[in-house]
Design a protein around this motif. Structure first.
Motif, mmCIF file in Angstrom:
data_model
loop_
_atom_site.group_PDB
_atom_site.id
_atom_site.type_symbol
_atom_site.label_atom_id
_atom_site.label_comp_id
_atom_site.label_asym_id
_atom_site.label_seq_id
_atom_site.Cartn_x
_atom_site.Cartn_y
_atom_site.Cartn_z
ATOM 1 N N SER A 40 0.849 -1.197 0.000
ATOM 2 C CA SER A 40 0.000 0.000 0.000
ATOM 3 C C SER A 40 0.884 1.246 0.000
ATOM 4 O O SER A 40 1.867 1.309 0.728
ATOM 5 C CB SER A 40 -0.864 -0.042 1.260
ATOM 6 N N GLN A 41 0.508 2.208 -0.833
ATOM 7 C CA GLN A 41 1.276 3.454 -0.951
ATOM 8 C C GLN A 41 0.334 4.637 -1.087
ATOM 9 O O GLN A 41 -0.819 4.471 -1.477
ATOM 10 C CB GLN A 41 2.100 3.446 -2.237
ATOM 11 N N CYS A 42 0.884 5.827 -0.861
ATOM 12 C CA CYS A 42 0.124 7.058 -1.075
ATOM 13 C C CYS A 42 0.787 7.854 -2.178
ATOM 14 O O CYS A 42 2.000 8.033 -2.166
ATOM 15 C CB CYS A 42 0.145 7.935 0.170
ATOM 16 N N GLY A 45 -1.809 11.830 -1.491
ATOM 17 C CA GLY A 45 -3.000 11.602 -0.673
ATOM 18 C C GLY A 45 -3.924 10.509 -1.168
ATOM 19 O O GLY A 45 -4.894 10.159 -0.502
ATOM 20 N N PRO A 47 -4.548 6.667 -1.933
ATOM 21 C CA PRO A 47 -3.967 5.348 -1.688
ATOM 22 C C PRO A 47 -3.993 4.461 -2.941
ATOM 23 O O PRO A 47 -4.938 4.532 -3.733
ATOM 24 C CB PRO A 47 -4.856 4.763 -0.590
ATOM 25 N N ILE A 49 -2.889 0.236 -4.045
ATOM 26 C CA ILE A 49 -2.621 -1.063 -3.438
ATOM 27 C C ILE A 49 -2.286 -2.058 -4.542
ATOM 28 O O ILE A 49 -2.932 -2.073 -5.589
ATOM 29 C CB ILE A 49 -3.824 -1.519 -2.576
ATOM 30 N N PRO A 77 7.231 5.902 1.706
ATOM 31 C CA PRO A 77 6.723 4.991 2.739
ATOM 32 C C PRO A 77 5.681 4.021 2.183
ATOM 33 O O PRO A 77 4.842 4.399 1.365
ATOM 34 C CB PRO A 77 6.099 5.918 3.785
ATOM 35 N N VAL A 78 5.755 2.799 2.638
ATOM 36 C CA VAL A 78 4.755 1.794 2.272
ATOM 37 C C VAL A 78 4.237 1.128 3.544
ATOM 38 O O VAL A 78 4.871 1.179 4.596
ATOM 39 C CB VAL A 78 5.331 0.671 1.365
ATOM 40 N N ALA A 79 3.077 0.510 3.393
ATOM 41 C CA ALA A 79 2.589 -0.442 4.392
ATOM 42 C C ALA A 79 2.368 -1.734 3.621
ATOM 43 O O ALA A 79 1.812 -1.707 2.520
ATOM 44 C CB ALA A 79 1.291 0.056 5.019
ATOM 45 N N PHE A 107 5.852 -1.654 8.066
ATOM 46 C CA PHE A 107 5.965 -0.274 7.613
ATOM 47 C C PHE A 107 7.422 0.040 7.309
ATOM 48 O O PHE A 107 8.317 -0.535 7.924
ATOM 49 C CB PHE A 107 5.465 0.691 8.695
ATOM 50 N N VAL B 39 -7.795 -3.269 2.542
ATOM 51 C CA VAL B 39 -8.179 -1.866 2.430
ATOM 52 C C VAL B 39 -6.944 -1.000 2.698
ATOM 53 O O VAL B 39 -6.284 -1.165 3.728
ATOM 54 C CB VAL B 39 -9.280 -1.510 3.452
ATOM 55 N N SER B 40 -6.654 -0.125 1.762
ATOM 56 C CA SER B 40 -5.486 0.753 1.881
ATOM 57 C C SER B 40 -5.939 2.194 2.028
ATOM 58 O O SER B 40 -6.857 2.632 1.330
ATOM 59 C CB SER B 40 -4.643 0.568 0.621
ATOM 60 N N GLN B 41 -5.308 2.921 2.939
ATOM 61 C CA GLN B 41 -5.661 4.315 3.207
ATOM 62 C C GLN B 41 -4.415 5.138 3.450
ATOM 63 O O GLN B 41 -3.361 4.595 3.792
ATOM 64 C CB GLN B 41 -6.469 4.418 4.499
ATOM 65 N N CYS B 42 -4.570 6.454 3.357
ATOM 66 C CA CYS B 42 -3.476 7.363 3.684
ATOM 67 C C CYS B 42 -3.888 8.203 4.883
ATOM 68 O O CYS B 42 -4.993 8.740 4.904
ATOM 69 C CB CYS B 42 -3.203 8.319 2.531
ATOM 70 N N GLN B 46 0.977 8.861 5.195
ATOM 71 C CA GLN B 46 1.441 7.544 5.634
ATOM 72 C C GLN B 46 0.414 6.484 5.211
ATOM 73 O O GLN B 46 -0.747 6.561 5.596
ATOM 74 C CB GLN B 46 1.585 7.545 7.162
ATOM 75 N N PRO B 47 0.834 5.496 4.407
ATOM 76 C CA PRO B 47 -0.114 4.442 4.042
ATOM 77 C C PRO B 47 -0.371 3.464 5.197
ATOM 78 O O PRO B 47 0.530 3.164 5.975
ATOM 79 C CB PRO B 47 0.584 3.723 2.881
ATOM 80 N N PHE B 48 -1.620 3.024 5.263
ATOM 81 C CA PHE B 48 -2.013 1.950 6.185
ATOM 82 C C PHE B 48 -2.736 0.895 5.368
ATOM 83 O O PHE B 48 -3.283 1.190 4.297
ATOM 84 C CB PHE B 48 -2.922 2.486 7.298
ATOM 85 N N ILE B 49 -2.722 -0.316 5.874
ATOM 86 C CA ILE B 49 -3.365 -1.410 5.143
ATOM 87 C C ILE B 49 -3.993 -2.372 6.136
ATOM 88 O O ILE B 49 -3.399 -2.673 7.166
ATOM 89 C CB ILE B 49 -2.334 -2.114 4.226
#
Lengths: 212, 212
Positions: A40-42, A45, A47, A49, A77-79, A107, B39-42, B46-49
């Protein structure tokens, strides 16, 4: 002795914290038992995936893509999540239904692997994860192929895992409710190998691993 | 007649565009055949998943979480991926190794389901997706449970799917290379049901679906 990763604001598990685990060994096990991750990346703003295959060498998680692919996300940054769905948890109330699973979230900022020898070694590691000893049997990789392949790695240092492996947990008053409750495991296995129809020689079938 | 979603900047498949598909029917099929999405979000860049279970009602993808869970992402853009890993594709060169898969990526802004009746209906849909007719057998849902459950839905309108379901494709010069090539399918199935050990009555086992 179990080694734990430091918990950070991002890796602090907020929902179901009693299922959280920061053990490096456990995190490595789940990574190694899986072939597929989600990155996952931004981008401004927004997202994005991408599902992709991963492997691990020591303290690093690796993945690859076309050398210009978005999922490589060098310097950004990635998750990353790796989740194995292990079974359905059937409770007496809808609310307590759940699944059994093993999930790791990492992360960090991926770095590009640029050294040709390191790239080659990483790809060998990847192929042999999927099918032990296969790399040595393949048509050797070429310079052009190496140039077209982007490989990134992410240090496994900001990560957590969450595991559920248990029968249903119902409200005390519900245990006598007259409905089947329990766990329905999801089984995964390799099916019958389908040799390429254009191949007329019976070559030995590839070895397989238990990473799905 | 096949109905296609409009292609946007975000859903334009850049890598392997010939595997891309925007057919609503195909996208619905893949969503329905899967239980788990990511589900991926910013959050401030900062990305979250988050891996979570999903279901579909009509043109909407649904998921749920604790009513304050991050993965609900109400009013914030998300990217959601659903990926079924169907098999290993073993080529003659490392470069042409691949996997067979079915993958859907959706973009949009989730909206909260707030109407109690809609919430209840959505959860019934979810439970009965996993196990047909189970909802009616469960201890009925309570107001407190509904309040603790956040349900969001995302309109399926900006989405693409990518599918690979084929033997290996090697370089023309490599077809005679002496190594086994082909596809190794990954099979998934429900295992032997493990009834909750605290349950002493043999209730009928739940019905199951083919969504894994």
């Amino acid at each position: 002795m179990q080694s734990n990763l430091a918990v950070t604001d991002k890796t602090q598990v907020k929902r179901g914290p009693k299922r959280a685990d920061y053990s490096i060994e456990r995190i490595h096990q789940i990574i190694d038992a899986s072939l597929l991750c989600h990155v996952s990346q931004c981008v401004e703003g927004q997202p994005f995936i991408t599902p992709t295959c991963h492997w691990r060498q020591g303290d690093y998680l690796y993945w690859h893509g076309h050398s210009h692919a978005r999922n490589l996300s060098v310097g950004q940054p990635v998750a990353v999540n790796i989740c194995q769905f292990d079974g359905l948890v059937m409770a007496r109330s809808a609310f307590h239904h759940s699944i059994n699973y093993r999930s790791v979230t990492l992360f960090g900022i991926p770095e590009l692997v640029t050294d040709k020898q390191e790239q080659t070694e990483a790809l060998r590691w990847f192929v042999d994860k999927i099918s032990p000893e296969r790399w040595a049997q393949l048509r050797p990789i070429t310079e052009t192929e190496l140039k077209a392949t982007g490989i990134v790695r992410l240090k496994i240092q900001e990560a957590s895992c969450k595991v559920r492996a248990a029968p249903p947990v119902d409200d005390a008053d519900d245990y006598e409710w007259p409905v089947w409750a329990g766990v329905i495991p999801l089984e995964k296995r390799w099916g019958v190998m389908e040799q390429d129809p254009v191949q007329s020689v019976d070559y030995p079938e590839p070895k397989l691993s238990d990473a799905f």
